[in-house]
Design a protein around this motif. Sequence first.
Motif, PDB file in Angstrom:
ATOM      1  N   ASN A 160     -69.508 -19.896 -65.674  1.00 29.76           N
ATOM      2  CA  ASN A 160     -70.107 -19.339 -64.490  1.00 29.76           C
ATOM      3  C   ASN A 160     -69.445 -17.641 -64.847  1.00 29.76           C
ATOM      4  O   ASN A 160     -68.804 -16.931 -64.857  1.00 29.76           O
ATOM      5  N   LEU A 176     -68.327 -15.149 -63.316  1.00 33.06           N
ATOM      6  CA  LEU A 176     -66.811 -15.271 -61.927  1.00 33.06           C
ATOM      7  C   LEU A 176     -65.631 -15.596 -62.687  1.00 33.06           C
ATOM      8  O   LEU A 176     -64.479 -15.614 -62.869  1.00 33.06           O
ATOM      9  N   TYR A 177     -65.381 -15.007 -64.253  1.00 30.47           N
ATOM     10  CA  TYR A 177     -65.080 -15.441 -65.291  1.00 30.47           C
ATOM     11  C   TYR A 177     -63.425 -15.030 -65.383  1.00 30.47           C
ATOM     12  O   TYR A 177     -62.720 -15.303 -65.203  1.00 30.47           O
ATOM     13  N   ASN A 178     -63.514 -13.331 -64.997  1.00 35.53           N
ATOM     14  CA  ASN A 178     -62.357 -12.950 -64.577  1.00 35.53           C
ATOM     15  C   ASN A 178     -61.459 -13.540 -63.680  1.00 35.53           C
ATOM     16  O   ASN A 178     -60.560 -13.312 -63.219  1.00 35.53           O
ATOM     17  N   VAL A 179     -62.752 -13.710 -62.388  1.00 33.59           N
ATOM     18  CA  VAL A 179     -61.740 -13.987 -61.446  1.00 33.59           C
ATOM     19  C   VAL A 179     -60.968 -15.636 -62.099  1.00 33.59           C
ATOM     20  O   VAL A 179     -60.079 -15.547 -61.050  1.00 33.59           O
ATOM     21  N   VAL A 180     -61.906 -16.087 -61.903  1.00 37.56           N
ATOM     22  CA  VAL A 180     -61.429 -17.682 -62.487  1.00 37.56           C
ATOM     23  C   VAL A 180     -60.602 -17.902 -62.798  1.00 37.56           C
ATOM     24  O   VAL A 180     -59.995 -18.677 -62.996  1.00 37.56           O
ATOM     25  N   SER A 182     -57.955 -15.486 -64.127  1.00 38.04           N
ATOM     26  CA  SER A 182     -57.186 -14.407 -64.004  1.00 38.04           C
ATOM     27  C   SER A 182     -55.707 -15.215 -64.953  1.00 38.04           C
ATOM     28  O   SER A 182     -55.450 -16.312 -65.276  1.00 38.04           O
ATOM     29  N   SER A 183     -54.531 -14.101 -65.137  1.00 37.90           N
ATOM     30  CA  SER A 183     -53.329 -13.762 -66.197  1.00 37.90           C
ATOM     31  C   SER A 183     -52.470 -15.227 -65.200  1.00 37.90           C
ATOM     32  O   SER A 183     -51.924 -16.296 -65.793  1.00 37.90           O
ATOM     33  N   LYS A 184     -53.007 -15.403 -64.002  1.00 34.06           N
ATOM     34  CA  LYS A 184     -51.992 -16.363 -62.531  1.00 34.06           C
ATOM     35  C   LYS A 184     -52.922 -17.791 -63.674  1.00 34.06           C
ATOM     36  O   LYS A 184     -51.454 -18.855 -63.618  1.00 34.06           O
TER      37      LYS A 184
END
Length: 315
Positions: free
Chosen positions: A133, A136-140, A142-144
């Motif tokens: 994916n 969507l890598y940066n969304v999935v 995320s730092s959290k």
Amino acid sequence: FQQRRMALRNASFVTEFILAGLTDLPDLQLPLFCLFLLMYVVTVLGNLGLIILIRLNSHLHTPMYFFLFNLSCIDLCYSSVFTPKMLINFTSKKNIISYRGCMTQLYFFCFFAISECYVLTSMAYDRYVAICNPLLYNVVMSSKVCFSLMLGSYLMAFLGAMAHTGYMVRLTFCNANTINHYFCDILPLFQLSCTSTYVNELVVFIVGSIDIIMPCVTIFVSYGFILSSILRISSTEGRSKAFSTCSSHIIAVSLFFGSCAFMYLKPSSAGSMDEGKISSIFYTNTVPLMNPLIYTLRNKDVKLALRKILSRRQF
């Protein structure tokens, strides 16, 4: 039962243990000392170098290198739990460790070993998202999410280490105090107990199954999806790039989980303990040594960051 209670009452309880070490042959002590000292120095320099490199280079502040940063921290601490004591033992006549020192070593060994299991699993999930994916890598990732995965890894390690050490402290050790190993490991300690180890063996099986089988299944499933995605890539260059990003992690996982499973997921005996010593060298000494080398030598981003820092220092 009454006879057993009387035997326990008359026994002298252990306040210190003797570590049998890798071998009792005098001619091998110095060569082994030199070998493991070299391995430890390379391990410390390699992992410390990778930690500093990731910290200093802003291009490496990504989820993949966040996990690699934590892996290097774990490997650095993990190898330091028993290697310095092991080196001292090669040069001393009697390899003594106190009861408290033994239990402390056991706790930190379990903590860092279990941490490594879950960090390697998090890295497999990271590679799965990056390849399957990518949009969507940066969304999935995320730092959290990254911090949550690491927090979960350390929490599982804390619980596992507390379970192993807590139940080990409940055992009674009488006259026998020679541990057939080079550090305070779980299975060799069971052989010295003069009380039942049934509950402890059950804990090892349950916790070992959770901390070895569950991460292994997660990694296998992740790489199943990754492989199917790679095979759908039309360009040869794209396939080779995808394979190269995963190959380092596959090597590290195979070494660590393979040797751990061989040691803990089979019945223990005196003969298997001698085999276990050889197996444990892989997950206690070889893996912390190999991880920075694997990820540095097979990674273009790390090599580029290293060149930049070195050229900046020269300038």
